[in-house]
Design a protein around this motif. Sequence first.
Motif, PDB file in Angstrom:
ATOM      1  N   ASP A   1      38.766  -2.844  13.769  1.00  0.00           N
ATOM      2  CA  ASP A   1      37.601  -1.825  13.731  1.00  0.00           C
ATOM      3  C   ASP A   1      37.047  -1.510  12.432  1.00  0.00           C
ATOM      4  O   ASP A   1      35.916  -1.567  11.962  1.00  0.00           O
ATOM      5  CB  ASP A   1      37.792  -0.642  14.642  1.00  0.00           C
ATOM      6  CG  ASP A   1      37.941  -1.099  15.969  1.00  0.00           C
ATOM      7  OD1 ASP A   1      37.265  -2.172  16.422  1.00  0.00           O
ATOM      8  OD2 ASP A   1      38.386  -0.098  16.768  1.00  0.00           O
ATOM      9  N   LYS A   2      38.134  -1.190  11.565  1.00  0.00           N
ATOM     10  CA  LYS A   2      37.873  -0.450  10.401  1.00  0.00           C
ATOM     11  C   LYS A   2      37.713  -1.409   9.146  1.00  0.00           C
ATOM     12  O   LYS A   2      36.709  -1.319   8.459  1.00  0.00           O
ATOM     13  CB  LYS A   2      38.760   0.538   9.978  1.00  0.00           C
ATOM     14  CG  LYS A   2      38.467   1.395   8.726  1.00  0.00           C
ATOM     15  CD  LYS A   2      39.268   2.592   8.392  1.00  0.00           C
ATOM     16  CE  LYS A   2      38.778   3.072   7.066  1.00  0.00           C
ATOM     17  NZ  LYS A   2      39.304   4.430   6.791  1.00  0.00           N
ATOM     18  N   PHE A   3      38.685  -2.248   9.158  1.00  0.00           N
ATOM     19  CA  PHE A   3      39.149  -3.235   7.935  1.00  0.00           C
ATOM     20  C   PHE A   3      37.957  -4.356   7.899  1.00  0.00           C
ATOM     21  O   PHE A   3      37.084  -4.408   7.014  1.00  0.00           O
ATOM     22  CB  PHE A   3      40.358  -3.895   8.135  1.00  0.00           C
ATOM     23  CG  PHE A   3      40.606  -4.780   6.717  1.00  0.00           C
ATOM     24  CD1 PHE A   3      40.698  -4.005   5.469  1.00  0.00           C
ATOM     25  CD2 PHE A   3      40.793  -6.081   6.959  1.00  0.00           C
ATOM     26  CE1 PHE A   3      41.090  -5.076   4.470  1.00  0.00           C
ATOM     27  CE2 PHE A   3      41.086  -6.948   5.876  1.00  0.00           C
ATOM     28  CZ  PHE A   3      41.201  -6.460   4.599  1.00  0.00           C
ATOM     29  N   LYS A   4      37.609  -4.665   9.016  1.00  0.00           N
ATOM     30  CA  LYS A   4      36.558  -5.778   9.220  1.00  0.00           C
ATOM     31  C   LYS A   4      35.166  -5.289   8.930  1.00  0.00           C
ATOM     32  O   LYS A   4      34.378  -5.931   8.147  1.00  0.00           O
ATOM     33  CB  LYS A   4      36.337  -6.601  10.500  1.00  0.00           C
ATOM     34  CG  LYS A   4      37.468  -7.510  10.847  1.00  0.00           C
ATOM     35  CD  LYS A   4      37.470  -7.969  12.007  1.00  0.00           C
ATOM     36  CE  LYS A   4      36.769  -9.310  12.088  1.00  0.00           C
ATOM     37  NZ  LYS A   4      36.957 -10.103  13.354  1.00  0.00           N
ATOM     38  N   THR A   5      35.146  -4.156   9.145  1.00  0.00           N
ATOM     39  CA  THR A   5      33.579  -3.351   8.887  1.00  0.00           C
ATOM     40  C   THR A   5      33.461  -3.087   7.241  1.00  0.00           C
ATOM     41  O   THR A   5      32.523  -3.492   6.723  1.00  0.00           O
ATOM     42  CB  THR A   5      33.666  -1.887   9.590  1.00  0.00           C
ATOM     43  OG1 THR A   5      33.553  -2.323  10.962  1.00  0.00           O
ATOM     44  CG2 THR A   5      32.207  -1.349   9.012  1.00  0.00           C
ATOM     45  N   GLU A   6      34.662  -2.427   6.644  1.00  0.00           N
ATOM     46  CA  GLU A   6      34.645  -2.439   5.351  1.00  0.00           C
ATOM     47  C   GLU A   6      34.443  -3.736   4.489  1.00  0.00           C
ATOM     48  O   GLU A   6      33.836  -3.690   3.480  1.00  0.00           O
ATOM     49  CB  GLU A   6      36.152  -1.695   5.067  1.00  0.00           C
ATOM     50  CG  GLU A   6      36.111  -0.292   5.440  1.00  0.00           C
ATOM     51  CD  GLU A   6      34.909   0.607   4.892  1.00  0.00           C
ATOM     52  OE1 GLU A   6      34.385   0.591   3.796  1.00  0.00           O
ATOM     53  OE2 GLU A   6      34.271   1.402   5.503  1.00  0.00           O
ATOM     54  N   LEU A   7      35.261  -4.845   5.051  1.00  0.00           N
ATOM     55  CA  LEU A   7      35.353  -6.218   4.667  1.00  0.00           C
ATOM     56  C   LEU A   7      33.803  -6.648   4.416  1.00  0.00           C
ATOM     57  O   LEU A   7      33.434  -7.400   3.543  1.00  0.00           O
ATOM     58  CB  LEU A   7      36.303  -6.951   5.209  1.00  0.00           C
ATOM     59  CG  LEU A   7      37.003  -8.065   4.500  1.00  0.00           C
ATOM     60  CD1 LEU A   7      37.673  -7.767   3.156  1.00  0.00           C
ATOM     61  CD2 LEU A   7      37.784  -8.995   5.119  1.00  0.00           C
ATOM     62  N   SER A   8      33.053  -6.582   5.612  1.00  0.00           N
ATOM     63  CA  SER A   8      31.774  -7.126   5.524  1.00  0.00           C
ATOM     64  C   SER A   8      30.876  -6.395   4.699  1.00  0.00           C
ATOM     65  O   SER A   8      29.947  -7.104   4.065  1.00  0.00           O
ATOM     66  CB  SER A   8      31.468  -7.098   7.172  1.00  0.00           C
ATOM     67  OG  SER A   8      31.234  -5.838   7.404  1.00  0.00           O
ATOM     68  N   ILE A   9      30.994  -5.306   4.668  1.00  0.00           N
ATOM     69  CA  ILE A   9      30.372  -4.486   3.765  1.00  0.00           C
ATOM     70  C   ILE A   9      30.431  -4.856   2.203  1.00  0.00           C
ATOM     71  O   ILE A   9      29.572  -4.951   1.468  1.00  0.00           O
ATOM     72  CB  ILE A   9      30.457  -2.666   3.729  1.00  0.00           C
ATOM     73  CG1 ILE A   9      30.016  -2.402   5.091  1.00  0.00           C
ATOM     74  CG2 ILE A   9      29.813  -2.152   2.472  1.00  0.00           C
ATOM     75  CD1 ILE A   9      30.168  -0.898   5.488  1.00  0.00           C
TER      76      ILE A   9
END
Length: 82
Positions: A27-35
């Motif tokens: 939830d968190k890491f993939k969002t931050e990674l895509s940003i």
Amino acid sequence: MGRLSRSHLPQVLWGHGQTMHCKKRQDKFKTELSIFYAWCESTNTLPQSKLGRAIAYALSQREVMENVSLDGLLEISNNCVK
């Protein structure tokens, strides 16, 4: 609380805890990674500048970083190794 036998440890360590940890990471890491990768792709820098080389390196490691989010047991930092 009763004593845990060795046969119970894998279930305790790798069961529900891994699922929750993996879900939180996804939830968190993939969002931050895509940003972060969207920023890398939209940034215009000279390829041979320090920032340009850093962005090129980050983009070349994208698949590896995305794999980190798939396994809740993988550590993002290597501090434990040092």
